[in-house]
Design a protein around this motif. Sequence first.
Motif, PDB file in Angstrom:
ATOM      1  N   LYS A 164      56.370  13.244 -14.104  1.00  7.19           N
ATOM      2  CA  LYS A 164      55.556  12.386 -12.752  1.00  7.19           C
ATOM      3  C   LYS A 164      55.224  11.336 -13.627  1.00  7.19           C
ATOM      4  N   ALA A 165      54.623  10.886 -14.648  1.00  7.46           N
ATOM      5  CA  ALA A 165      54.344   9.420 -15.121  1.00  7.46           C
ATOM      6  C   ALA A 165      55.460   8.456 -14.826  1.00  7.46           C
ATOM      7  N   ARG A 166      56.603   9.277 -15.615  1.00 10.00           N
ATOM      8  CA  ARG A 166      57.612   8.034 -15.292  1.00 10.00           C
ATOM      9  C   ARG A 166      58.028   7.552 -14.347  1.00 10.00           C
ATOM     10  N   ARG A 167      57.794   8.514 -13.062  1.00  8.02           N
ATOM     11  CA  ARG A 167      58.534   8.404 -11.647  1.00  8.02           C
ATOM     12  C   ARG A 167      57.289   7.063 -10.923  1.00  8.02           C
ATOM     13  N   ARG A 168      56.012   7.364 -11.712  1.00  9.41           N
ATOM     14  CA  ARG A 168      54.860   6.653 -11.215  1.00  9.41           C
ATOM     15  C   ARG A 168      54.517   5.250 -11.258  1.00  9.41           C
ATOM     16  N   ALA A 169      55.542   4.899 -12.786  1.00 11.62           N
ATOM     17  CA  ALA A 169      55.080   4.084 -13.827  1.00 11.62           C
ATOM     18  C   ALA A 169      55.188   2.215 -13.545  1.00 11.62           C
ATOM     19  N   PRO A 170      53.984   1.598 -13.984  1.00  9.70           N
ATOM     20  CA  PRO A 170      53.115   1.547 -14.984  1.00  9.70           C
ATOM     21  C   PRO A 170      52.246   2.634 -14.290  1.00  9.70           C
ATOM     22  N   CYS A 171      52.282   3.529 -15.480  1.00  8.45           N
ATOM     23  CA  CYS A 171      50.900   4.563 -15.354  1.00  8.45           C
ATOM     24  C   CYS A 171      50.438   4.522 -16.612  1.00  8.45           C
ATOM     25  N   ILE A 172      49.095   4.782 -16.276  1.00 10.33           N
ATOM     26  CA  ILE A 172      48.586   5.896 -17.489  1.00 10.33           C
ATOM     27  C   ILE A 172      48.318   7.229 -17.633  1.00 10.33           C
ATOM     28  N   VAL A 173      48.878   8.004 -18.711  1.00 10.47           N
ATOM     29  CA  VAL A 173      48.449   9.767 -18.901  1.00 10.47           C
ATOM     30  C   VAL A 173      47.040   9.787 -19.537  1.00 10.47           C
ATOM     31  N   PHE A 174      46.201   9.977 -19.114  1.00 12.05           N
ATOM     32  CA  PHE A 174      44.176  10.528 -19.853  1.00 12.05           C
ATOM     33  C   PHE A 174      45.067  12.060 -19.964  1.00 12.05           C
ATOM     34  N   ILE A 175      44.764  12.796 -21.191  1.00 11.88           N
ATOM     35  CA  ILE A 175      44.520  13.721 -21.435  1.00 11.88           C
ATOM     36  C   ILE A 175      43.281  14.141 -21.690  1.00 11.88           C
ATOM     37  N   ASP A 176      42.159  14.794 -21.690  1.00 14.75           N
ATOM     38  CA  ASP A 176      40.443  14.895 -22.312  1.00 14.75           C
ATOM     39  C   ASP A 176      41.223  15.828 -22.824  1.00 14.75           C
ATOM     40  N   GLU A 177      39.999  16.696 -23.935  1.00 16.17           N
ATOM     41  CA  GLU A 177      40.323  17.717 -24.733  1.00 16.17           C
ATOM     42  C   GLU A 177      41.264  18.039 -25.433  1.00 16.17           C
ATOM     43  N   PHE A 178      41.798  16.753 -25.777  1.00 16.45           N
ATOM     44  CA  PHE A 178      43.119  17.119 -26.407  1.00 16.45           C
ATOM     45  C   PHE A 178      43.040  18.104 -27.713  1.00 16.45           C
ATOM     46  N   ASP A 179      42.330  17.870 -28.159  1.00 12.86           N
ATOM     47  CA  ASP A 179      42.622  18.838 -29.636  1.00 12.86           C
ATOM     48  C   ASP A 179      41.976  20.599 -29.152  1.00 12.86           C
ATOM     49  N   GLY A 180      42.188  20.670 -27.598  1.00 18.63           N
ATOM     50  CA  GLY A 180      42.202  21.715 -26.452  1.00 18.63           C
ATOM     51  C   GLY A 180      44.380  22.758 -26.690  1.00 18.63           C
ATOM     52  N   ILE A 181      44.748  21.839 -26.544  1.00 14.00           N
ATOM     53  CA  ILE A 181      46.329  21.986 -26.903  1.00 14.00           C
ATOM     54  C   ILE A 181      47.007  21.003 -27.591  1.00 14.00           C
ATOM     55  N   GLY A 182      46.421  20.224 -28.763  1.00 12.28           N
ATOM     56  CA  GLY A 182      46.909  19.292 -29.901  1.00 12.28           C
ATOM     57  C   GLY A 182      46.537  19.815 -30.674  1.00 12.28           C
ATOM     58  N   THR A 183      46.087  20.865 -30.944  1.00 11.86           N
ATOM     59  CA  THR A 183      46.176  21.959 -32.776  1.00 11.86           C
ATOM     60  C   THR A 183      47.014  21.797 -33.559  1.00 11.86           C
ATOM     61  N   ILE A 184      46.853  21.812 -34.962  1.00 11.85           N
ATOM     62  CA  ILE A 184      48.400  22.228 -36.274  1.00 11.85           C
ATOM     63  C   ILE A 184      48.408  23.203 -35.283  1.00 11.85           C
ATOM     64  N   ARG A 185      49.986  23.487 -34.818  1.00 11.36           N
ATOM     65  CA  ARG A 185      50.948  25.118 -35.093  1.00 11.36           C
ATOM     66  C   ARG A 185      50.720  25.626 -36.284  1.00 11.36           C
ATOM     67  N   ASN A 186      50.727  27.262 -35.350  1.00 12.74           N
ATOM     68  CA  ASN A 186      50.465  27.950 -36.810  1.00 12.74           C
ATOM     69  C   ASN A 186      51.594  29.317 -36.120  1.00 12.74           C
ATOM     70  N   TYR A 187      52.719  29.600 -36.716  1.00 15.03           N
ATOM     71  CA  TYR A 187      54.151  29.885 -36.412  1.00 15.03           C
ATOM     72  C   TYR A 187      53.844  31.758 -36.237  1.00 15.03           C
ATOM     73  N   SER A 188      52.759  31.672 -37.118  1.00 18.85           N
ATOM     74  CA  SER A 188      52.717  33.156 -37.465  1.00 18.85           C
ATOM     75  C   SER A 188      51.478  33.774 -36.909  1.00 18.85           C
ATOM     76  N   GLY A 189      50.929  32.958 -35.978  1.00 20.90           N
ATOM     77  CA  GLY A 189      49.180  33.530 -35.094  1.00 20.90           C
ATOM     78  C   GLY A 189      49.645  34.918 -34.144  1.00 20.90           C
TER      79      GLY A 189
END
Length: 384
Positions: free
Chosen positions: A231-256
């Motif tokens: 959707k962002a590419r179709r609406r460019a120029p565009c700002i994508v704002f992701i709040d609480e980014f640490d809720g989804i961008g935490t260090i990956r754990n492959y055996s969790g």
Amino acid sequence: MRLNKKFFAILIVAVLCAAAYFTWDYFASSGEKISYKEFWQSVERDEISSVKFEGEKIYFEKTSADGSAKNSFVTDNPQSPVLAEELMKRGIPVSVAKDGTEILSLIFDLIFYLFFFGVIFIAFRKFISPNTFKVVHKTGVRFDDVVGMDKLKRDMVQVMEIMKKPAEYAKRGIRMPKGILLEGEPGNGKTLFAKALAGEAKVNFIPAKATDFESMFMAIGPLKVKLLFKKARRRAPCIVFIDEFDGIGTIRNYSGSAIETENTRIVTALLNELDGFEASNGVLVIAATNSIKALDPALIRPGRFDAKLTVPYPDEAARRQLVQMYTRGKQPAAECSPETLAKLFNGYSCAKIESVLNGAALLAGQAGRSEFTLEDVKTAAAEC
């Protein structure tokens, strides 16, 4: 709502088709009623061209002596286990129709499956609806509405210019940052700053938060990531704002656990999307977090998030402006000057300053006073 109407329309069509089938089958299978004895005599005389067993009845056709016409008849079915075999031995085509009960059962099964899978489809569409991420064309916020953050504003001026004219800057070998990471304590205005940036740049703004990517179904989170960037590419120029980014961008754990596995998939999807578009596309990702240390290193490396900016607590000058802003419409006592309160609010976030002043006004109102005092402010601050 439109999807629900389509589903019920399909259901009604299915019921009408079933009713039409029963009506057609009833009239198609009608014929002159004769006794079973006459039926068997016709069999022995080799006059029958076809037989159909249907529940308690036998429907059959007799060919005229010259073979030019066929007449339909019906007789009672003796439920003999060898009758069909005997007829087939004589070379008579035999068919067995499903009785009404069995057909009704099949129809109800079909309706059930249509309803069951329809509900699942509607629910699935709700989780990944194209309307999950709203495009804000005008945020209505400018840098003048953001108190303080002067350094951040200066840093963003050129970014805004590149975003509006990416091709011109590309000719000079200058690209726009793909992503900007804002770190700061809650309530310091990261979201407001992102809205103001979009407002100043006069570009589209798509707000999202970590909880938007959560789902009771596995793999929905990565699908939502793809939907957001598409959707962002179709609406460019565009700002994508992701709040609480640490809720989804935490260090990956492959055996969790399953939750950690889903988080790993979301991070991987983010990596793919950030690598999948060029800065010249005019899409800028701004992510807000309380702690950069909690984020996956691969996600925040240069080339994905080129700038890491800190949103600090407001300084004394900013606090004075915030006090003036948040006391509009309120009646502070003479002792509650902006200078005095600015010193008292040292180390407070923007949101906390607003909350304390609102609480002080409430305390004064409860005491029957129109003005709030410094003591009211201190009491409200202790309760926050």
